[in-house]
Write a protein that holds these residues in place. Structure first.
Motif, PDB file in Angstrom:
ATOM      1  N   LEU A 240      58.829  10.397  84.984  1.00 40.15           N
ATOM      2  CA  LEU A 240      58.728  10.567  86.388  1.00 40.15           C
ATOM      3  C   LEU A 240      59.066  10.515  87.698  1.00 40.15           C
ATOM      4  CD1 LEU A 240      55.116  11.891  85.168  1.00 40.15           C
ATOM      5  CD2 LEU A 240      56.778  13.089  84.170  1.00 40.15           C
TER       6      LEU A 240
ATOM      7  N   LEU B 161      56.816   8.928  79.337  1.00 39.43           N
ATOM      8  CA  LEU B 161      57.410   9.707  80.571  1.00 39.43           C
ATOM      9  C   LEU B 161      57.254   8.766  81.756  1.00 39.43           C
ATOM     10  CD1 LEU B 161      54.158  12.683  80.540  1.00 39.43           C
ATOM     11  CD2 LEU B 161      56.101  12.300  79.046  1.00 39.43           C
TER      12      LEU B 161
ATOM     13  N   LYS C 276      53.907   7.353  73.871  1.00 40.08           N
ATOM     14  CA  LYS C 276      54.590   8.461  73.856  1.00 40.08           C
ATOM     15  C   LYS C 276      54.839   7.952  75.714  1.00 40.08           C
ATOM     16  CE  LYS C 276      52.506  13.084  74.349  1.00 40.08           C
ATOM     17  NZ  LYS C 276      52.078  13.974  74.060  1.00 40.08           N
TER      18      LYS C 276
ATOM     19  N   LEU D 103      51.194  18.249  83.488  1.00 42.83           N
ATOM     20  CA  LEU D 103      52.342  17.650  84.465  1.00 42.83           C
ATOM     21  C   LEU D 103      52.033  18.301  85.432  1.00 42.83           C
ATOM     22  CD1 LEU D 103      55.752  17.073  81.947  1.00 42.83           C
ATOM     23  CD2 LEU D 103      54.091  15.638  82.724  1.00 42.83           C
TER      24      LEU D 103
ATOM     25  N   PHE E 284      60.821  15.102  85.210  1.00 43.29           N
ATOM     26  CA  PHE E 284      61.281  14.303  84.647  1.00 43.29           C
ATOM     27  C   PHE E 284      62.367  13.404  85.931  1.00 43.29           C
ATOM     28  CE2 PHE E 284      59.222  16.507  81.130  1.00 43.29           C
ATOM     29  CZ  PHE E 284      58.302  15.653  80.476  1.00 43.29           C
TER      30      PHE E 284
END
Length: 165
Positions: free
Chosen positions: A50, A48, A46, A70, A85
């Motif tokens: 950011l 992310l 997975k 987060l 994000f």
């Protein structure tokens, strides 16, 4: 122009890295992935994408089941502030992929090394790591050590940290 899947595979081959890839319908979420991919052994990622308030970008790759806080991760990854994000436009500009296809292999497109990559320690405990090869219509399996070799060959530091809960 972002690199193609074929260019990624050629880059890996030039590094002496052997991978295997399975085609499947497009997968946009971890749930899609779990339902459609079939039995592919190893750790599944997975990812992310950011950014912090100073426009520093991070790609955090964790196991598909990992829980990431987060609100606190900025302290672990060295961000200047809390993170959010990154926008799809920046994802395409920096990693050459679209939402739903975010992958550590996108680092091949970050030629200016603007993205800091963080590989979760738990994910890297698997012998084999599975990630999209710049498209969410396939899954590529790579040895964990070879993933580190790939990251370093793109000019990035392969930072391995415990970021999942």
């Amino acid at each position: 122009m972002p690199k193609t899947e074929a260019e990624l595979f050629a880059f890996l081959a030039d590094l002496g890295i052997t991978v295997s890839t399975r085609r499947h319908p497009p997968l946009y979420t971890v749930a899609d992935s779990q339902a459609l991919r079939g039995e592919i052994p190893g750790g599944h990622t997975k990812n992310l994408f950011l950014k912090d308030k100073k426009d520093n970008f991070f790609l955090v790759s964790v196991g598909e089941e990992a829980v990431v806080d987060l609100k606190q991760i900025h302290q672990l990854i060295g961000a200047a502030s809390r993170v959010s994000f990154g926008k799809p436009e920046m994802l395409m500009e920096l990693l050459g992929v679209t939402p739903g296809a975010v992958t550590v292999f996108g680092l091949i497109n970050d030629t200016e090394r603007r993205v800091k990559v963080v590989l979760d320690q738990e994910l890297m405990g698997h012998d084999v790591i599975n990630a999209h090869p710049l498209t969410n219509e396939a899954t590529t399996s790579i040895a964990a050590a070879d993933l580190v070799k790939f990251v370093e060959a793109t000019g990035h530091d392969a930072v391995i940290l415990k970021v999942s809960a």
